[in-house]
Scaffold this active site. Sequence first.
Site, PDB file in Angstrom:
ATOM      1  N   HIS A  69       0.835  -1.148   0.035  1.00  0.00           N
ATOM      2  CA  HIS A  69      -0.002  -0.144  -0.159  1.00  0.00           C
ATOM      3  C   HIS A  69       1.028   1.294  -0.008  1.00  0.00           C
ATOM      4  CE1 HIS A  69      -3.687  -2.222   0.983  1.00  0.00           C
ATOM      5  NE2 HIS A  69      -2.808  -3.127   1.683  1.00  0.00           N
ATOM      6  N   ASP A 313       1.960  -7.127   2.535  1.00  0.00           N
ATOM      7  CA  ASP A 313       0.842  -6.232   2.900  1.00  0.00           C
ATOM      8  C   ASP A 313       1.392  -4.926   3.776  1.00  0.00           C
ATOM      9  OD1 ASP A 313      -1.630  -5.254   3.501  1.00  0.00           O
ATOM     10  OD2 ASP A 313      -2.155  -6.544   5.073  1.00  0.00           O
TER      11      ASP A 313
END
Length: 457
Positions: A69, A313
């Site tokens: 992200h 992640d």
Amino acid sequence: MPRMATITITNGRVIDPLNNIDEVTDVVIHDGKIKKIGKKSSPVNTDGAQIIDAGGCLVTPGLIDVHVHFREPGQEEKETIATGSAAAVAGGFTSVCCMPNTNPALDDDGRIDFVYQQAARANLANVFPVGAATKGRDGKELSEMGLMTQAGAVGFSDDGCAVANASVMNKVLAQTGMLGKVFMQHCEDPELGGGAMNAGPTATRLGLSGWPRVAEDLIIQRDILLSKYQGFKAKWHAQHMTTAGGVELIREARKLSNNITGEASPHHLLLTDEDCGNYNTNYKMNPPLRSKDDINAIIEGIVDGTITILATDHAPHTSEEKELEFAAAPYGIIGLECALPLYAKALIESDAIDWPKMIAMMTINSAQLVGLQNKGHLTPGADGDITIIDPKHDWTIDANTFAGKGRNCPFHSWQVTGLPIATIVGGHTKLLRDPNRITGDHNTPTEPQDLLKQLQH
């Protein structure tokens, strides 16, 4: 356009799982591509040539993380594509796939193009955007996946939440199957998920809302059934798996089709819900930390090939956000800059798997999942992306020295072993932690902070 320097990497243990190479030999990169592998290699062109001595190190295809992200556009105070790229390079990753839960979401071709433009300006790691499967990630109406594919989206996801409606999910699978792209599912039934941490004794003791394992298992089971209904034509991928039940569902589904895959993240291999016991928000994840039994099941799934991908992640947040009380703080931790030694701690040091298998899960398996044909291997003609790893280097994780913006790291101050000492992207050495290993003309950053200085110029 000037010719790119030739780089010859010598004396390293070359591991290329696709080509079944595991030997001490040399690798030559020329004009940004892998030129040859073999002993006593010599530079193709001596002008501006570099030689890197990789003695005692692993020489692997550039590491690939299919789940990060980078927050841009809309949340640049947390991370940008540039600072995220710097974090990737510092962690040994040459390529990453950024998720679409930005603000606005990456749900049209213009925003996909924006990611590529920002990555090109940073000129560090390769950044490949994953497009939102539904408009605004609201799970109601399909996005323009065809246009996003043409713009370069390497896959689709509504990550941050599941595509909860079964009818919409059925359409998503049909569309991604036609486009030949993977769908990456955040496996969480919204009616059962969303708690502050794993449902169990620790949550009860802390007075925090619980998030049961079945919330993950239900979405995995539903999507496997939908995939089967469609003849497993689409690639479907379970992100950041956390439950023993989910592993078993994927294991059984893979007996029917290899188009069903799953990934594991460092924190779900090393931490449990009991680590939340002092209300430290750096242990608040989405999905949450589970139990030791779940960790054992995930590792077993890695060993037997049920889980084929390792992905971080990487989810940066500001310090102010993470300083909120546990229930109010956002989910997520950073992962790119310390993932490699953490995977090694969980999987290599425990003798669960060996280096070649772990490297496969971080290179060729990842490349094949998202269709990066010229990455993840060292075949002559492939992109000149290489990571050099010192597998015996002991160091202390210090989040305060990271190149990325985030400091939300539960592994801060951990003693670990294994360090990427060089990251080479497209034939350019982006980071070389030990300058004594290189001969020839170079102006290579040696510390993560140097990457940020390079961006500022």
